[in-house]
Design a protein around this motif. Sequence first.
Motif, PDB file in Angstrom:
ATOM      1  N   UNK C 170       0.830  -1.200   0.000  1.00 45.04           N
ATOM      2  CA  UNK C 170       0.000   0.000   0.000  1.00 45.04           C
ATOM      3  C   UNK C 170       0.867   1.254   0.000  1.00 45.04           C
ATOM      4  N   UNK C 171       2.038   1.178   0.629  1.00 46.17           N
ATOM      5  CA  UNK C 171       2.950   2.325   0.572  1.00 46.17           C
ATOM      6  C   UNK C 171       3.373   2.562  -0.869  1.00 46.17           C
ATOM      7  N   UNK C 172       3.699   1.464  -1.533  1.00 47.57           N
ATOM      8  CA  UNK C 172       4.074   1.591  -2.933  1.00 47.57           C
ATOM      9  C   UNK C 172       2.928   2.176  -3.750  1.00 47.57           C
ATOM     10  N   UNK C 173       1.706   1.733  -3.439  1.00 48.53           N
ATOM     11  CA  UNK C 173       0.551   2.191  -4.209  1.00 48.53           C
ATOM     12  C   UNK C 173       0.389   3.692  -4.109  1.00 48.53           C
ATOM     13  N   UNK C 174       0.513   4.215  -2.888  1.00 53.36           N
ATOM     14  CA  UNK C 174       0.284   5.656  -2.756  1.00 53.36           C
ATOM     15  C   UNK C 174       1.390   6.437  -3.461  1.00 53.36           C
ATOM     16  N   UNK C 175       2.625   5.962  -3.326  1.00 56.02           N
ATOM     17  CA  UNK C 175       3.719   6.667  -3.981  1.00 56.02           C
ATOM     18  C   UNK C 175       3.554   6.623  -5.493  1.00 56.02           C
ATOM     19  N   UNK C 176       3.184   5.461  -5.973  1.00 57.09           N
ATOM     20  CA  UNK C 176       3.011   5.294  -7.405  1.00 57.09           C
ATOM     21  C   UNK C 176       1.889   6.179  -7.919  1.00 57.09           C
ATOM     22  N   UNK C 177       0.805   6.267  -7.141  1.00 62.37           N
ATOM     23  CA  UNK C 177      -0.343   7.044  -7.582  1.00 62.37           C
ATOM     24  C   UNK C 177       0.027   8.506  -7.765  1.00 62.37           C
ATOM     25  N   UNK C 178       0.705   9.080  -6.765  1.00 63.66           N
ATOM     26  CA  UNK C 178       0.972  10.525  -6.895  1.00 63.66           C
ATOM     27  C   UNK C 178       1.966  10.799  -8.004  1.00 63.66           C
ATOM     28  N   UNK C 179       2.890   9.869  -8.266  1.00 59.77           N
ATOM     29  CA  UNK C 179       3.847  10.209  -9.309  1.00 59.77           C
ATOM     30  C   UNK C 179       3.275  10.007 -10.709  1.00 59.77           C
ATOM     31  N   UNK C 180       2.299   9.159 -10.854  1.00 59.60           N
ATOM     32  CA  UNK C 180       1.798   8.937 -12.211  1.00 59.60           C
ATOM     33  C   UNK C 180       0.535   9.706 -12.536  1.00 59.60           C
ATOM     34  N   UNK C 181      -0.197  10.093 -11.482  1.00 58.59           N
ATOM     35  CA  UNK C 181      -1.387  10.892 -11.693  1.00 58.59           C
ATOM     36  C   UNK C 181      -1.042  12.172 -12.468  1.00 58.59           C
ATOM     37  N   UNK C 182       0.062  12.788 -12.061  1.00 53.41           N
ATOM     38  CA  UNK C 182       0.453  14.069 -12.662  1.00 53.41           C
ATOM     39  C   UNK C 182       0.749  13.911 -14.137  1.00 53.41           C
ATOM     40  N   UNK C 183       1.564  12.917 -14.453  1.00 59.41           N
ATOM     41  CA  UNK C 183       1.918  12.710 -15.853  1.00 59.41           C
ATOM     42  C   UNK C 183       0.684  12.378 -16.678  1.00 59.41           C
ATOM     43  N   UNK C 184      -0.178  11.573 -16.085  1.00 56.95           N
ATOM     44  CA  UNK C 184      -1.413  11.187 -16.774  1.00 56.95           C
ATOM     45  C   UNK C 184      -2.248  12.427 -17.102  1.00 56.95           C
ATOM     46  N   UNK C 185      -2.447  13.247 -16.095  1.00 56.98           N
ATOM     47  CA  UNK C 185      -3.235  14.452 -16.300  1.00 56.98           C
ATOM     48  C   UNK C 185      -2.616  15.376 -17.336  1.00 56.98           C
ATOM     49  N   UNK C 186      -1.315  15.538 -17.224  1.00 56.24           N
ATOM     50  CA  UNK C 186      -0.608  16.442 -18.126  1.00 56.24           C
ATOM     51  C   UNK C 186      -0.736  16.006 -19.572  1.00 56.24           C
ATOM     52  N   UNK C 187      -0.677  14.708 -19.797  1.00 49.40           N
ATOM     53  CA  UNK C 187      -0.753  14.246 -21.181  1.00 49.40           C
ATOM     54  C   UNK C 187      -2.167  14.411 -21.724  1.00 49.40           C
ATOM     55  N   UNK C 188      -3.139  14.350 -20.831  1.00 50.93           N
ATOM     56  CA  UNK C 188      -4.515  14.532 -21.292  1.00 50.93           C
ATOM     57  C   UNK C 188      -4.764  15.993 -21.652  1.00 50.93           C
ATOM     58  N   UNK C 189      -4.086  16.881 -20.934  1.00 50.86           N
ATOM     59  CA  UNK C 189      -4.326  18.315 -21.172  1.00 50.86           C
ATOM     60  C   UNK C 189      -4.068  18.677 -22.630  1.00 50.86           C
ATOM     61  N   UNK C 190      -3.052  18.045 -23.231  1.00 51.37           N
ATOM     62  CA  UNK C 190      -2.766  18.343 -24.631  1.00 51.37           C
ATOM     63  C   UNK C 190      -3.994  18.072 -25.499  1.00 51.37           C
ATOM     64  N   UNK C 191      -4.646  16.956 -25.210  1.00 49.52           N
ATOM     65  CA  UNK C 191      -5.832  16.596 -25.982  1.00 49.52           C
ATOM     66  C   UNK C 191      -6.965  17.567 -25.691  1.00 49.52           C
ATOM     67  N   UNK C 192      -7.151  17.845 -24.421  1.00 51.51           N
ATOM     68  CA  UNK C 192      -8.232  18.744 -24.019  1.00 51.51           C
ATOM     69  C   UNK C 192      -8.053  20.108 -24.680  1.00 51.51           C
ATOM     70  N   UNK C 193      -6.814  20.527 -24.738  1.00 53.12           N
ATOM     71  CA  UNK C 193      -6.496  21.825 -25.333  1.00 53.12           C
ATOM     72  C   UNK C 193      -6.922  21.851 -26.797  1.00 53.12           C
ATOM     73  N   UNK C 194      -6.638  20.775 -27.510  1.00 51.91           N
ATOM     74  CA  UNK C 194      -6.990  20.721 -28.927  1.00 51.91           C
ATOM     75  C   UNK C 194      -8.497  20.633 -29.107  1.00 51.91           C
ATOM     76  N   UNK C 195      -9.143  19.840 -28.260  1.00 49.49           N
ATOM     77  CA  UNK C 195     -10.581  19.650 -28.403  1.00 49.49           C
ATOM     78  C   UNK C 195     -11.349  20.860 -27.892  1.00 49.49           C
ATOM     79  N   UNK C 196     -10.735  21.595 -26.985  1.00 50.76           N
ATOM     80  CA  UNK C 196     -11.398  22.757 -26.422  1.00 50.76           C
ATOM     81  C   UNK C 196     -12.531  22.377 -25.497  1.00 50.76           C
ATOM     82  N   UNK C 197     -12.511  21.150 -25.014  1.00 51.38           N
ATOM     83  CA  UNK C 197     -13.599  20.717 -24.128  1.00 51.38           C
ATOM     84  C   UNK C 197     -13.110  19.576 -23.260  1.00 51.38           C
ATOM     85  N   UNK C 198     -13.739  19.438 -22.092  1.00 52.84           N
ATOM     86  CA  UNK C 198     -13.399  18.321 -21.210  1.00 52.84           C
ATOM     87  C   UNK C 198     -14.325  17.144 -21.436  1.00 52.84           C
TER      88      UNK C 198
END
Lengths: 211, 178, 406, 423
Positions: C170-198
């Motif tokens: 579970x320690x690994x899970x929490x650490x893994x979650x915070x480090x990958x959530x950011x990258x995941x979100x950031x990569x989606x933003x590129x798409x959102x930016x192009x689509x102009x919608x969430x």
Amino acid sequence: MGYLNGFKVTFARLFEDRVTTEFPAEKRPKPVRFHGRHVLNRHEDGMEKCIGCELCAGVCPAKCIHVRGADNPLADPVSPGERYGFVYEINYLRCIHCDLCVEACPTEAITESKILEFSFTNRDDAIYTKDELVVDDEGRPRHQPWELWMEGEDEHLSGWMRATAPSGAAAFEGRVGWSGDLGHGVRSPERGQTGSEELDGDVENEPEAGR
Amino acid sequence: MTEEPQVVPDEVAAESSSGVPDHGVPSSGEGRQLALHPTAEGYLDLIERLYDEGYVMCVDLLGVDYLGHPDRKLPEGVAAGRFEVVVNLLDLEGHRRVRVRVQLPENDPRLPTLTGLHPGTEAMERETYDMFGVVFEGHPDLTRILLPEDWEGHPLRKDFSLGRIPVQFKNPVQGGDR
Amino acid sequence: MLGDPLFRNGVDWGDFAVMGVKVVVAFALLLVATMFMVWFERKFIADMQNRIGPNVAGPWGILQTFADGVKFFFKEDLRPANADPLVFRLAPYISAVTAFLAFSIVPIGGVFRDGGGETGTVTLFGKVTYLQVADPPIGILLLLAVSSIAVYGVMLAGWSSGSKYPLLGSVRASAQAISYEAALGMSVVAVVMLAGSLSTHDITAGQAGGVRTWYVLSAGIVPFVIFLIAATAEMNRPPFDLVEAEQELVGGFHTEYSSIRFALFFLAEFMNVVTMSAIMVTLFFGGPAGPVLFGMTWFWPTVWFFAKVLVFLAMFIWFRATLPRLRYDQLMNLGWKVLIPLALGWLLVRATILQVDEGTIDPVIAIIVGILAAGACFLLFTAALGAGDRAYERDQALQEERERSR
Amino acid sequence: MSIASREVSARLAAGESVLRMSEAEAEVVEGVIDPEDETMIMNMGPQHPSTHGVLRILLELNGENVLRSKPIIGYLHTGMEKTAESLTYVQGATNVTRMDYASPLFNELAFSLAVEELLGIEIPERATWIRMMMTELNRMASHLLFLASNGMDLGAVGMMLYGWKEREEILRFFETVTGLRMNHNYIRPGGVAADLPDGWEDGVARILVALPKRLEEFDTLMTGQPIWRDRTQGVGLITTPEAVALGATGPILRSTGAAWDLRRDEPYLAYDQVDFDVVVGTYGDTFDRYAIRLNEIRESMRIVEQCLELMPSGDYRTQDPKVTPPPRARIDESMEALIHHFKIFTEGFHVPEGEAYAAVESPRGELGCYIVSDGSPKPLRMHIRAPSFVNLQTVPHMLTGGMIADAVAIISSVDPIMGEVDR
């Protein structure tokens, strides 16, 4: 890209043959020398080969063989010798299939078949007595209910050790030293180093007697 | 850390097989089966000297119980004890082997530990203690290694009584006696 | 308000009926897809390992998952004495429910046409609607939120087990979650930016103009690659399955789970795989877009959608068959030092290109500012790394100090 | 830098990385939660997927970092050395073969060599070459098993199956030769139990043809894989003086750069007549140990190729009638042969009084057999110097400072076989 090369390997494996055999339904062929559960052989005339000498029991490192000899009844002899194996039991919970008993047997009475698929649900079944071990009237191992047999598996009882001579003398390789088995007669041994052409004739350069 | 593989010149290997080096202790055997027989007091000293001679690896350390076989062949001047500790030393560069055999008395067999010089003997000494009850003084952790911690007795001693369960046969009267 | 045309003219009972049907169908579809995925994974990986795989339950072993499910159901439900009873029981449900929730925003069908007009709709019982359970205007945010909550399931499961291996998991899970959530979100933003919608519907509609308009190409391949890696990590799929890490932590967070509770975790994991594949198809591969071959216009997009999903399912299995597992610190390094900076940088680059295309900024200025900004970022980044390393060394030294004084 | 130093010995003897804690103590400590103490005692094994059987390692952890550790063994102890004292030399091979079950032929070989040393007999040339070929094939099988389990432990699940698949081919060849897949009882004092079967050349050739392509695949799948390298390089470091001080042999010693291989340095069998290279590493890390084993398969293949070519014909067991039973065909003809036959199989053969040590290079290191004979047909003492048993002592020193994931990689790279460790 080192990361990606591995993907090619796993992908290529998709198109290779499967190596699994679907075991209970199909068994892979076993080699001639395979060590399976034992059988007690009989001569071609139906007599038992075991003479109750207890060599097998003596050499067994797992102490899993129990033999008692008895004098042959004159009227209806069981074996051609003076004595015969009166009690013969193998406890398969202990047997390690090292084949030393087969090597030790002076009359080739005990050999190993190719059945390894036997699983019992009680200790009694694990102890094979003469009733289960001696081959039937056709020379086949007796099929126990808890053994999984396939077509033709009884064909080759382990005869290789006899043919190739445990002494390790090259001159004796391929020289048959046993009488025929019930149902099987005399089967041809392995060719050995000398090759097939010398099999049937007398072996040349026979080592001097008196070993 | 980079290191050249140790290539050992052939002449060293040839030299080692000839003659028994004098260590001031009786010796037996020759070649790879060369054995030295120090006393328990001179044991550690001999190992130290051998270390300096190049026998830097302790390959093996084991105990033997000679109970029932006291009149064995030993070189002149070595009094047989019931136990023997055999240390197998290896000279990696000279390609030589030597065995050190120490006689130990039946009562209170003890030896100094080798772990200070050969830390690898830790497990072996524990095993010898476990199996024979030989005490190695100064050993950092002389406890049982293979057997449970609360085991009684030392099973590889010849007088350790073994239990036995007869092999089951359907004809138990005759089968049980083996 | 809600984007679904179903609710445009007020709400009546029929709308509820349609809604209900959609929910049930989506739920059933996801379940079936998950069942299929479990079987497919075992069969496919068996093929890659020259084995046969499940082949007894049903034709080609396709009912194996059912058989496993039934078996799980009848197993004894064990709870360690040290476990926190409430949380221990709650955790599997958090995992399973969130896995369902995430799927609800995925458009699984509907004909999307390029250019205006009502697009991506089908007609059910005379009602015009989207083929997705819900189309909230904040669709992608919802996805990110839900997938973060899913981590709680894993984390709480490990923590509440009262056992050491799950705790480490579970320690690994929490650490893994915070480090990958950011990258995941950031990569989606590129798409959102192009689509102009969430909204996922709008994102899909934005890719209706053929393969060229798919965001995997128009956003550049980088966001997709980052999303793929981050999603793999987010789902705890190999090579990022540190949370389970059978060889290290025996089973990680679910070591102590048995019976139906374990089955829920198992189900949630595979459901997440299906959902993430679906999201990836939606974000980068045009969702249900594809040629309508003959008849039944509403049917083909769904087929295309699932075909695309299947490709990703196979891909995740392929990962598992090929790659060794990363170590905990390597996983962190990859997340913080590679993926996040890369995602951020690419986002800036793509945003600039977008602005240049629209003519808001002069390309020359953009390039000069860009180079300066990149240099500054690089300096900042190395400085941050250096600071981190120094802090780590200090920590180590302190540790050693304490060890010695012991 | 010399290969050994007293400083290193002293440092290792201090045992900073070894957790000195008895099992009873560990049990007490395990249950206590001390908020002040940031460390945690954790049991890895005896039931754990990657402890290769029943190895138990007591870990002292700080988060995921391993501070100190202690291997606890004995869960598979079956008293084989004691058993050996009640078995004759004829039966002895059936006992020793069970120790290192991943490379059973090496156990039999070491035992046989020690007995032959005591007997003072020469074995026929063909027996020597058969032994050499079979043990080299066994080395390949054992290393393939290592590759499989090493891959598995690092999370490359596919590798496990790939390694096993190739190993299976070799085991099938063993089956045709010895009749069993493992625990063969094939190499015996005096020679080998049976000659090579008809068509053995084809069987060996098939393995030799199929394997190189597979090894290249393994190279792509693992050696060249950056994740794999990240996981193994620089993990579990050990230096030559440390390895020597701890008595580590085999791939562990060679990974540090010390080229010590008994096959070359103390040739037994006919290793001085074949051409092969000793594979050494440089850094003494997990990757080196992996790479050494992978490449030793290639070297073994070279040796097997030469065996295939140079295999002499002739007897395959010593013709000393006191050691080897007479040919089966002679029993019916000669009374003396029959008596010898009975003597050997009941009483066994007498071995002259004395003691001897024979060592072979097993896949895991120096496998030695020390036999003390009192002149009877049973050994007074039979001791196996098990490489895994000694090599395990390097584990705490390699683990220190690593993480749990490294611990798994390191244990795997030591490749302990618990049957041999516990005997």
